[in-house]
Design an enzyme around this catalytic site. Structure first.
Site, PDB file in Angstrom:
ATOM      1  CB  SER A 175      -4.339   3.379  -0.348  1.00 19.77           C
ATOM      2  OG  SER A 175      -3.501   3.975  -1.316  1.00 19.77           O
ATOM      3  CG  HIS A 203      -6.163   0.368   2.796  1.00 18.75           C
ATOM      4  ND1 HIS A 203      -6.518   1.402   3.613  1.00 18.75           N
ATOM      5  CD2 HIS A 203      -5.082   0.794   2.101  1.00 18.75           C
ATOM      6  CE1 HIS A 203      -5.707   2.427   3.401  1.00 18.75           C
ATOM      7  NE2 HIS A 203      -4.823   2.075   2.488  1.00 18.75           N
ATOM      8  CE  LYS A 235      -3.191   2.943   6.108  1.00 15.41           C
ATOM      9  NZ  LYS A 235      -2.243   2.704   5.030  1.00 15.41           N
TER      10      LYS A 235
HETATM   11  C1  LIG Z   1      -0.976   3.387   4.711  1.00 13.12           C
HETATM   12  C2  LIG Z   1      -0.310   2.528   3.714  1.00 13.12           C
HETATM   13  C3  LIG Z   1       1.022   2.164   3.849  1.00 13.12           C
HETATM   14  C4  LIG Z   1       1.913   2.756   4.903  1.00 13.12           C
HETATM   15  O1  LIG Z   1       1.647   2.204   6.132  1.00 13.12           O
HETATM   16  P1  LIG Z   1       2.008   3.031   7.457  1.00 13.12           P
HETATM   17  O2  LIG Z   1       1.963   2.013   8.513  1.00 13.12           O
HETATM   18  O3  LIG Z   1       0.962   4.071   7.569  1.00 13.12           O
HETATM   19  O4  LIG Z   1       3.362   3.600   7.241  1.00 13.12           O
HETATM   20  C5  LIG Z   1       1.548   1.252   2.968  1.00 13.12           C
HETATM   21  N1  LIG Z   1       0.803   0.757   1.955  1.00 13.12           N
HETATM   22  C6  LIG Z   1      -0.474   1.116   1.770  1.00 13.12           C
HETATM   23  C7  LIG Z   1      -1.245   0.520   0.641  1.00 13.12           C
HETATM   24  C8  LIG Z   1      -1.075   2.022   2.635  1.00 13.12           C
HETATM   25  O5  LIG Z   1      -2.320   2.417   2.426  1.00 13.12           O
END
Ligand SMILES: *Cc1c(COP(=O)(O)O)cnc(C)c1O
Length: 386
Positions: A175, A203, A235
């Site tokens: 991330s 992602h 996302k």
């Molecule tokens: C954003 C993210 C999460 C958390 O997801 P949310 O739905 O925002 O709680 C988990 N793992 C990774 C790799 C992320 O980038």
């Protein structure tokens, strides 16, 4: 130490976080703290967060299902959108079954302890997302961390281990770096050493692979067997939520034992209803993904000479996450502030989110950006760097 003293210490180290007030919906052009900015700050990779068709679906969903689920799905009812999204997501990623969660953070906190507990062993990439790190702590399993993508060290740890259950954990797309984990090799190790592989595809889902089916699909893999895939809906899908997909036996077990699915109020069915539309848009979104790839190439070509000149480091990333590693906290904040001064928003990411001395600008691209906006960002950085 008082809390005020602790806060002062954070401030002195340049580590104080601040939430800027957004005055418009998520998009490339936003009002932030009352000022218009060109934003490179969201993970809304396909521009679905405020897409008219998703907003319409959410409105329909509200009229049909109201606002709240009222209780845990295990007590108050599993609403049809919640059931449908699980079958749709399973089909979309090519798995036997899927289980839906309220957020990705909650999904990881529920999944990991359900797969590995006391006396079991977890093997985790050192750059995994915070939610996976916290999930490992909650699991009480033995924690073996391996240097980022160092499969040699991972193999050594696996071969020396005698735990009853073994679980490998990795981000699919990291991330804060944007690089992609070699899932086929990781799966091979999982199979050879009788371990499970849980991949966090926050992602990659919606962005990578044919029709955006995710990082596993990008490598020609499907969730199933030793491979369990978790993906998020906040996302590329533009809403909020998450899912885990794999063989029916694994998902049935998680349905019984993932505490963050059981002991929490059900996701608002209207939101889930909107996400069904997001999944249709993702599947039909090849043109968006091609456009996004063009923007990524354009940005990298523009940043290369700036980085060569300044000693900033462009992360070896082929994804929409394009970090520029600057190093020091203050230096990175200064660049982010200079950008804001020019009406451009790319957040500074500092420790502990990234390792010490590796503070960076996290530039995140979306299919809703246009090429001129990329050029604007590059021109501003060139000016700041000179
Ligand atoms: C954003 C993210 C999460 C958390 O997801 P949310 O739905 O925002 O709680 C988990 N793992 C990774 C790799 C992320 O980038």
């Amino acid at each position: 130490m008082t809390f005020d003293e602790r806060l002062a210490e954070l401030k002195a180290k340049g580590l104080l976080r601040r939430r800027r007030l957004a005055g418009t919906p998520c998009g490339p052009e936003m009002l932030i703290d009352g000022r218009p900015v060109l934003s490179f700050a969201s993970n809304d990779y396909l521009g679905l967060a405020a897409h008219p068709r998703v907003v319409d679906a959410a409105t329909q969903g509200l009229l049909q299902w109201g606002v709240g689920a009222g209780a845990s799905e295990y007590l108050g009812g599993h609403f049809p959108p919640g059931r449908d999204i699980e079958t749709q997501l399973a089909t979309f990623v090519g798995a036997e079954k899927a289980l839906h969660f309220a957020t990705g953070y909650m999904a990881n906190l529920g999944i990991v302890p359900a797969l590995a507990g006391r006396n079991d062993a977890i093997f985790a990439d050192k750059l995994n997302h915070a939610s996976l790190i916290d999930a490992v702590r909650l699991s009480l399993a033995f924690n073996h961390r391996y240097p980022h993508l160092d499969l040699g060290v991972l193999e050594g740890q696996l071969s020396a281990n005698r735990a009853r259950q073994r679980l490998i954990l990795t981000d699919a797309v990291f991330s804060m770096d944007g690089d992609i984990a070699p899932l086929p090799k990781l799966l091979e190790l999982a199979e050879r050493y009788d371990a499970w592989l849980l991949v966090d595809d926050a992602h990659g889902f919606g962005v990578l692979g044919p029709q955006g089916r995710g990082t596993a699909a990008h490598f020609g893999l499907k969730p199933g067997g030793r491979l369990i895939v978790m993906g998020t809906l906040g996302k590329a899908a533009g809403g909020a939520g998450a899912f885990v997909a794999g063989d029916a036996s694994v998902i049935d077990w998680l349905e019984q034992s993932a505490r963050t699915a059981i002991y929490t109020t059900g996701v608002p069915p209207a939101l889930t209803f909107a996400l069904l539309e997001s999944i249709r848009l993702i599947e039909a979104g090849d043109a968006l993904r091609v456009h996004l790839q063009d923007l990524i190439a354009r940005l990298r070509a523009g940043l290369q000479p700036i980085c060569e000149r300044t000693g900033w480091r462009l992360s070896p990333s082929t994804t929409a996450i394009q970090p520029v590693v600057i190093g020091g906290n203050e230096a990175t904040l200064a660049v982010a502030d200079a950008l804001i001064g020019r009406g451009i928003w790319a957040p500074a990411i500092r420790p502990p989110t990234v390792p010490d001395g590796q503070a960076r600008l996290r530039i995140s691209l979306s299919a809703s950006h246009g090429p001129m906006q990329i050029d604007e960002l590059v021109a501003a950085l060139a000016e700041i760097a000179s």
